[in-house]
Design a protein around this motif. Structure first.
Motif, mmCIF file in Angstrom:
data_model
loop_
_atom_site.group_PDB
_atom_site.id
_atom_site.type_symbol
_atom_site.label_atom_id
_atom_site.label_comp_id
_atom_site.label_asym_id
_atom_site.label_seq_id
_atom_site.Cartn_x
_atom_site.Cartn_y
_atom_site.Cartn_z
ATOM 1 N N UNK A 1 31.078 88.266 31.182
ATOM 2 C CA UNK A 1 29.517 86.756 31.317
ATOM 3 C C UNK A 1 30.751 85.974 32.226
ATOM 4 N N UNK A 2 32.007 85.738 32.746
ATOM 5 C CA UNK A 2 33.052 85.185 33.638
ATOM 6 C C UNK A 2 32.767 85.419 34.699
ATOM 7 N N UNK A 3 32.055 86.572 34.960
ATOM 8 C CA UNK A 3 31.340 87.244 36.662
ATOM 9 C C UNK A 3 30.275 87.028 36.624
ATOM 10 N N UNK A 4 29.073 86.592 35.661
ATOM 11 C CA UNK A 4 28.405 86.009 35.344
ATOM 12 C C UNK A 4 28.207 84.654 36.359
ATOM 13 N N UNK A 5 28.774 83.701 35.320
ATOM 14 C CA UNK A 5 29.042 82.302 35.876
ATOM 15 C C UNK A 5 29.736 81.871 37.154
ATOM 16 N N UNK A 6 30.686 83.015 37.447
ATOM 17 C CA UNK A 6 31.414 82.763 38.951
ATOM 18 C C UNK A 6 29.665 82.510 40.353
ATOM 19 N N UNK A 7 29.416 84.333 39.532
ATOM 20 C CA UNK A 7 28.602 84.629 40.645
ATOM 21 C C UNK A 7 27.448 83.276 40.832
ATOM 22 N N UNK A 8 26.660 82.738 39.754
ATOM 23 C CA UNK A 8 26.364 81.851 39.577
ATOM 24 C C UNK A 8 26.470 80.510 40.715
ATOM 25 N N UNK A 9 28.287 80.309 40.217
ATOM 26 C CA UNK A 9 28.526 79.226 40.844
ATOM 27 C C UNK A 9 28.563 79.254 42.592
ATOM 28 N N UNK A 10 28.617 80.822 42.598
ATOM 29 C CA UNK A 10 29.090 80.959 43.609
ATOM 30 C C UNK A 10 27.526 80.119 44.612
ATOM 31 N N UNK A 11 26.496 80.756 43.811
ATOM 32 C CA UNK A 11 24.748 80.934 44.531
ATOM 33 C C UNK A 11 25.067 79.426 44.850
ATOM 34 N N UNK A 12 25.119 78.697 43.353
ATOM 35 C CA UNK A 12 24.689 77.222 43.699
ATOM 36 C C UNK A 12 25.442 76.787 44.890
ATOM 37 N N UNK A 13 26.628 77.075 44.991
ATOM 38 C CA UNK A 13 27.448 76.210 46.386
ATOM 39 C C UNK A 13 27.191 76.370 47.372
ATOM 40 N N UNK A 14 26.155 77.434 47.770
ATOM 41 C CA UNK A 14 26.092 77.784 48.971
ATOM 42 C C UNK A 14 25.148 76.939 49.536
ATOM 43 N N UNK A 15 23.898 77.510 48.049
ATOM 44 C CA UNK A 15 22.620 76.376 48.099
ATOM 45 C C UNK A 15 22.760 74.620 48.473
ATOM 46 N N UNK A 16 23.706 74.463 47.754
ATOM 47 C CA UNK A 16 24.107 73.169 48.915
ATOM 48 C C UNK A 16 24.884 73.153 49.778
ATOM 49 N N UNK A 17 26.213 73.882 50.477
ATOM 50 C CA UNK A 17 26.499 73.753 51.519
ATOM 51 C C UNK A 17 24.465 74.217 52.841
ATOM 52 N N UNK A 18 23.930 74.573 52.171
ATOM 53 C CA UNK A 18 21.981 74.884 53.137
ATOM 54 C C UNK A 18 21.750 73.335 52.585
ATOM 55 N N UNK A 19 21.862 72.630 52.228
ATOM 56 C CA UNK A 19 21.027 71.806 51.924
ATOM 57 C C UNK A 19 21.535 70.426 52.338
ATOM 58 N N UNK A 20 22.971 70.378 52.283
ATOM 59 C CA UNK A 20 23.960 69.432 53.484
ATOM 60 C C UNK A 20 23.666 69.507 54.733
ATOM 61 N N UNK A 21 23.141 70.463 54.663
ATOM 62 C CA UNK A 21 23.326 71.212 55.894
ATOM 63 C C UNK A 21 21.647 70.174 56.730
ATOM 64 N N UNK A 22 20.947 71.014 55.894
ATOM 65 C CA UNK A 22 19.295 70.090 56.246
ATOM 66 C C UNK A 22 19.094 68.401 56.147
ATOM 67 N N UNK A 23 20.435 67.776 55.016
ATOM 68 C CA UNK A 23 20.482 66.736 55.082
ATOM 69 C C UNK A 23 20.857 66.158 56.524
ATOM 70 N N UNK A 24 21.969 66.804 56.853
ATOM 71 C CA UNK A 24 22.057 66.030 58.166
ATOM 72 C C UNK A 24 21.251 66.199 59.449
ATOM 73 N N UNK A 25 20.930 67.326 59.385
ATOM 74 C CA UNK A 25 19.910 67.764 60.246
ATOM 75 C C UNK A 25 18.775 66.228 60.669
ATOM 76 N N UNK A 26 17.792 65.898 59.343
ATOM 77 C CA UNK A 26 17.012 65.126 58.730
ATOM 78 C C UNK A 26 17.653 63.577 59.213
ATOM 79 N N UNK A 27 18.857 63.122 58.596
ATOM 80 C CA UNK A 27 19.540 62.179 58.829
ATOM 81 C C UNK A 27 19.786 61.989 60.305
#
Length: 261
Positions: free
Chosen positions: A143-169
């Protein structure tokens, strides 16, 4: 406010809402990881306390053993001295000291036996705790491995969204960004709201003077609600759905907000 500006600010607000929701979701994942880890962490704490107590007892056992050895050596010296005494008075003094040292050594020996028994019991307790800890870790690991993988995916998605926002601004005028960021500073979720059909702020629903209503409807400039401070846009067209409905933080006016320009 031109249509282009209105849509740009609305899109920026949408990106910020998605980023905020994504970060909230990561916090929930982190809390879930903590919940999963809690039983193992409690066992780790117990193991640590037992190991610490064992260390203390072993140090005390060594101290008692050294004390007993020193007294045994002293007894040997007193026995030798007793053989060479010259008078009754000296014999009595040496004998008294010898008896005192022997009693003290017996006390050390009893204390050593007690410490050895405590150490043995704690070693058994430690083995049980370590076994329970290992079992708990094995049970929670998938379960911990599953949650850590989910956390990593979400953090990667946020990093991508941050880049999109920066480009948009970077495509927007600096003055608009300063005003927008000034409103959102402090945690407010909504910085842009549409004027209602009857001329009220779509965020706090305060009525605006007719002149300001006309300026907003014609996109003359960036105009803010005098009551709550949000940037006001033209009323929402029917084909835009309910995207401009008031946010969860709509309600009473929030006072003066620095526009940063």
């Amino acid at each position: 406010m031109t249509d282009q500006t209105r849509h740009a600010l609305k899109e920026l607000q949408r990106l910020d809402e998605e980023l905020r929701d994504a970060r909230d979701e990561i916090e929930q994942v982190v809390e879930s990881i903590a919940d999963v880890d809690e039983p193992a962490l409690a066992l780790e704490s117990d193991v640590g306390k037992t190991q610490g107590r064992l260390q203390e007892l072993r140090v005390e056992e060594r101290r008692v053993e050294l004390s007993a050895k020193e007294k045994a050596a002293r007894i040997e010296r007193l026995d030798e001295r007793l053989k060479g005494v010259r008078n009754v008075r000296e014999e009595a003094a040496v004998s008294a000291e010898l008896e005192m040292v022997k009693r003290s050594m017996e006390s050390d020996e009893q204390e050593a036996y007690s410490l050895i028994d405590q150490i043995r019991k704690l070693e058994l307790q430690l083995e049980e705790q370590q076994s329970a800890l290992e079992q708990a870790r094995q049970e929670i690991e998938p379960r911990r491995v599953e949650l850590e993988a989910d956390r990593a995916r979400r953090e990667a998605a946020i990093a991508e969204m941050d880049e999109q926002r920066k480009a948009f601004v970077e495509t927007m005028p600096e003055s608009e960004i300063r005003m927008y960021e000034g409103i959102r500073r402090g945690g407010r979720r909504r910085a842009v709201a549409a004027l209602t059909e009857d001329g009220a702020c779509g965020h706090c629903f305060s009525m605006l003077p007719l002149q300001l209503q006309n300026e907003i409807r014609h996109g003359v400039a960036l105009i803010r609600c005098e009551a709550c401070g949000v940037i006001l846009a033209q009323p929402v067209a029917e084909d835009e759905g309910d995207d401009e409905a008031a946010g969860a933080d709509a309600g009473a006016p929030e006072g003066d907000i620095d526009t940063d320009g």
